[in-house]
Design an enzyme around this catalytic site. Sequence first.
Site, PDB file in Angstrom:
ATOM      1  N   HIS A  85      40.088  40.940  32.425  1.00 25.28           N
ATOM      2  CA  HIS A  85      41.155  40.579  33.356  1.00 25.28           C
ATOM      3  C   HIS A  85      42.289  39.856  32.659  1.00 25.28           C
ATOM      4  O   HIS A  85      42.198  39.490  31.487  1.00 25.28           O
ATOM      5  CB  HIS A  85      40.598  39.721  34.499  1.00 25.28           C
ATOM      6  N   CYS A 101      33.782  36.342  31.156  1.00 24.93           N
ATOM      7  CA  CYS A 101      34.676  37.496  31.142  1.00 24.93           C
ATOM      8  C   CYS A 101      35.497  37.547  29.862  1.00 24.93           C
ATOM      9  O   CYS A 101      35.582  36.582  29.118  1.00 24.93           O
ATOM     10  CB  CYS A 101      35.622  37.424  32.335  1.00 24.93           C
TER      11      CYS A 101
END
Length: 131
Positions: A85, A101
């Site tokens: 992301h 992440c």
Amino acid sequence: MLNDGLAIRYGVGVGRDRLYTPGTFTVARKAKWPFWRPTQAMIRREPEKYAKYSDGMKGGPDNPLGARALYLYDDKGRDTYLRIHGTNKPGTIGTAVSNGCARLTNEYIKELYDRVEVGVKVTLHPKQETA
């Protein structure tokens, strides 16, 4: 990977401590200006930071997932809660500070988002210590 064996290399920020999970995953979903909700594990680890977001946060410039997100699923089709992301904190690129992440600058995640199709395989390589 591009045609002719070429590739684009992006600087990323990754998960801190033992929160990063290398492996091969499938991009099962993509989102522009994604909704974000911390996982229960994040809330347990740092309630003072994350409990106030237990109902989630709409997408936008203040959202931790940034401008785009690629949702990674395992080989059984289950959401891993790992994402590739964007970030609203570009100074974290090149560091290990996230909750697992892989993050890119918003500029780069927008470019990658347009190149990646749902269903593509993604490999997150083991972290390497740098000097």
